[in-house]
Write an enzyme that holds these catalytic residues in place. Structure first.
Site, PDB file in Angstrom:
ATOM      1  N   GLU A 156       0.850  -1.194   0.000  1.00 33.28           N
ATOM      2  CA  GLU A 156       0.000   0.000   0.000  1.00 33.28           C
ATOM      3  C   GLU A 156       0.883   1.239   0.000  1.00 33.28           C
ATOM      4  OE1 GLU A 156      -2.483   2.942   0.094  1.00 33.28           O
ATOM      5  OE2 GLU A 156      -3.234   0.911  -0.164  1.00 33.28           O
ATOM      6  N   VAL A 201       4.283   0.907  -5.248  1.00 31.53           N
ATOM      7  CA  VAL A 201       4.628   0.052  -6.395  1.00 31.53           C
ATOM      8  C   VAL A 201       4.735   0.929  -7.642  1.00 31.53           C
ATOM      9  CG1 VAL A 201       3.871  -1.845  -7.871  1.00 31.53           C
ATOM     10  CG2 VAL A 201       3.580  -1.997  -5.384  1.00 31.53           C
ATOM     11  N   ARG A 216     -27.698   9.580  -9.664  1.00 32.62           N
ATOM     12  CA  ARG A 216     -26.791  10.657  -9.280  1.00 32.62           C
ATOM     13  C   ARG A 216     -26.560  11.668 -10.389  1.00 32.62           C
ATOM     14  NH1 ARG A 216     -22.240   7.248  -5.778  1.00 32.62           N
ATOM     15  NH2 ARG A 216     -23.530   7.019  -3.909  1.00 32.62           N
ATOM     16  N   HIS A 246     -16.510  12.287  -7.704  1.00 37.13           N
ATOM     17  CA  HIS A 246     -16.643  11.239  -6.698  1.00 37.13           C
ATOM     18  C   HIS A 246     -16.073   9.882  -7.126  1.00 37.13           C
ATOM     19  CE1 HIS A 246     -18.134   8.940  -3.401  1.00 37.13           C
ATOM     20  NE2 HIS A 246     -19.058   8.304  -4.106  1.00 37.13           N
ATOM     21  N   GLY A 283     -23.936   2.581  -3.629  1.00 36.71           N
ATOM     22  CA  GLY A 283     -23.943   1.284  -2.951  1.00 36.71           C
ATOM     23  C   GLY A 283     -23.344   0.170  -3.792  1.00 36.71           C
ATOM     24  N   VAL A 322     -19.090  -0.534  -3.217  1.00 31.42           N
ATOM     25  CA  VAL A 322     -18.687  -1.419  -2.117  1.00 31.42           C
ATOM     26  C   VAL A 322     -18.972  -2.866  -2.493  1.00 31.42           C
ATOM     27  CG1 VAL A 322     -19.070  -2.036   0.297  1.00 31.42           C
ATOM     28  CG2 VAL A 322     -18.997   0.366  -0.363  1.00 31.42           C
TER      29      VAL A 322
END
Length: 519
Positions: free
Chosen positions: A104, A226, A349, A452, A495, A498
């Site tokens: 990470e 990385v 949206r 977003h 939603g 995720v």
């Protein structure tokens, strides 16, 4: 000089996290990107009320990362990015008996996953059945396809919806329970699964995944950037990693899984494909810079839908903080500076964003009551951050908002009558109408659109194999999450991201393990 500047920035951010009491990190953006230096720089940060700088890199909760002196030269599977997709892939690869490692680039795990708010969409789940919610995979498929303007990759979408319930079950099996269900824009059924207390899903999910990664003994290095995916005999065979912006090492592996997220914080990449978005704020964590996409393109991969960038309608502008769709899903309204509604709040949206942008001020207020506040725990965080305006009555709230009190009162009264009659004559809203707005105190948050989510990314198939320009898999190379494109088409349903990181993260872990075992 660039390396020195980057190293200094990461050091400052790490110090800020420690000062902020972040040793256990917090999380919502992506548990995806970091690997670490020594035991002190790699030990976790925990942040519940981190300042803006710390929040930008906040990630794992109660995390203690792997010290650099435990780094090995080779692993079975190398996972690039410690967000939801990366940690999920690691857990599934480990369950297959292999030795994965996670790198990470940020000082903490979590990435954009940490910033997730509303929940995880899934259909035909055990929790829906327990609560008497009727739903079908076909409905989920049809509504998502409609939301994406019929441009979604249908094979990917079919796999996605048909494996959504199993993903919720898998999370439950490792102690991450999502049994509080609400609704988001573009959906007609309640299928957005949240933590039991109704809180934002991101921090809860990241905390649970990090805990499982630790319990399974999977090495997770932070501050591990990385820079390149290497190939041997035409197969992905390792990575070049820059630790703490100072020490580069080459690590070999039998497969590489890329879960680095999108490019929502790389304004150069954004404006190259969407110059109209220049000047918009972004809700993305600062590590979402498209690194994985660039590395995969260098290996012969290809991209899809790169110009499809989602602008979320409800973003607090001063801190670029997303106000979750669950607020509207639980009954919140959008009103203009005139104190009146102007759209169906739970339309997709893109349509809600367009409606806000037609207002003279190109901004609006999200209005809700104490009932909504009790059902959406994320509002407590919005209050702590100073976003929430309040009033004991609708008129008092209107005064605080500086909008006409008579018009706001009429708006709320009309809405409450619509809820009672189950018919929104003004804008045809049909969902999020279970409760009226009558429980004082009343609240409002000023919002406007912000960048977003990047729907575009690298092309993969349902096995999460990265494809080249001829549609053939690049041997040993897999990808999952926002780094990929095609699933959402031209518009993502709230939603679904995720759900994507868990569904395809699991698949990446399983299929990369099968690939290694077949060698």
């Amino acid at each position: 000089m660039k390396k020195k500047t980057a190293a200094t920035l990461l050091l400052i951010l790490s110090v800020i996290l420690v000062i902020a009491g972040c040793g256990n990190a917090n999380n919502s953006t992506n548990t995806e990107n970091n690997a670490g230096g020594n035991k002190s720089t790699n030990s976790a940060a925990s942040a519940t009320e981190a300042p803006k700088e710390a929040e930008a890199v906040s990630g794992a909760s109660v995390a203690s990362y792997t010290p650099l002196d435990q780094l090995k030269d080779s692993y079975d599977i190398i996972i690039v990015g410690a967000g939801g997709a990366g940690m999920t892939a690691a857990l599934e690869a480990k369950a297959k008996g292999l030795s994965p490692v996670i790198f990470e680039k940020m000082p903490v795990a979590g990435g954009n996953t940490t910033k997730s708010s509303s929940g995880m969409n899934a259909s035909e789940t055990k929790f829906q059945k327990e609560q008497g919610i009727e739903d079908k995979n076909d409905l989920f498929y049809e509504q998502t396809l409609k939301g994406g303007h019929d441009t979604n990759n249908t094979e990917m979408l079919r796999f996605f919806v048909d494996n959504s319930a199993a993903a919720v079950d898998w999370l439950d099996s490792i102690g991450i329970r999502l049994n509080n269900i609400t609704i988001t824009g573009g959906m007609n059924e309640k299928r957005t699964h949240r933590p039991e207390d109704g809180s934002a899903i991101g921090q809860y999910l990241v905390k649970g995944l990090v805990q499982n990664v630790q319990e399974q003994g999977i090495p997770l290095f932070v501050n591990a950037d990385v820079k390149e995916i290497t190939q041997q005999d035409g197969k992905a065979g390792g990575v070049k990693v820059l630790f703490n912006q100072a020490d580069e090492k080459t690590i070999t592996g039998k497969a590489v899984v890329v879960t680095t997220g999108g490019f929502g914080s790389n304004m150069d990449m954004i404006t190259e494909v969407r110059p109209d978005l220049e000047g918009y704020v972004t809700t993305n964590q600062i590590g979402s810079t498209g690194d994985g996409i660039k590395m995969i393109l260098a290996l012969g991969g290809t991209t899809v839908d790169m110009d499809q960038i989602q602008v979320h309608p409800t973003v607090q502008q001063e801190k670029s903080y997303l106000i979750g769709e669950a607020v509207r899903g639980e009954g919140g309204l959008l009103v203009s500076n005139e104190g009146t509604r102007f759209t169906n709040e739970l339309d997709t949206r893109d349509k809600v964003t367009a409606a806000i942008n037609t207002l003279p001020e190109k901004a609006a207020y999200l209005v809700f009551d104490s009932g909504v506040k009790s059902r959406v725990k994320a509002i407590e965080q919005y209050e702590k951050m100073g976003f929430v305006i309040s009033g004991d009555s609708v008129q008092a709230l209107a005064e605080a908002m500086e909008v006409p009190a008579d018009k706001l009162q009429a708006t709320v009264d009309t809405w409450n009558a619509a809820v009672a009659g189950k018919q929104d004559a003004e804008f045809g809203r049909k969902t999020g109408m279970d409760n009226d707005l009558s429980a004082g105190p009343f609240y409002a948050i000023k919002i406007a659109p912000g960048i977003h989510y990047t729907m575009g990314g690298v092309k993969i198939n349902t096995n999460t194999e990265v494809l080249d320009k001829d549609g053939q898999p690049i041997a040993g190379l897999f990808a999952a999450g926002e780094v990929t494109g095609g699933l959402h088409g031209e518009n993502r349903i709230g939603g679904n991201s995720v759900a994507e990181i868990i569904i395809f993260g699991r698949q990446a872990g399983i299929k990369s393990a099968e690939y290694v075992q077949a060698q």
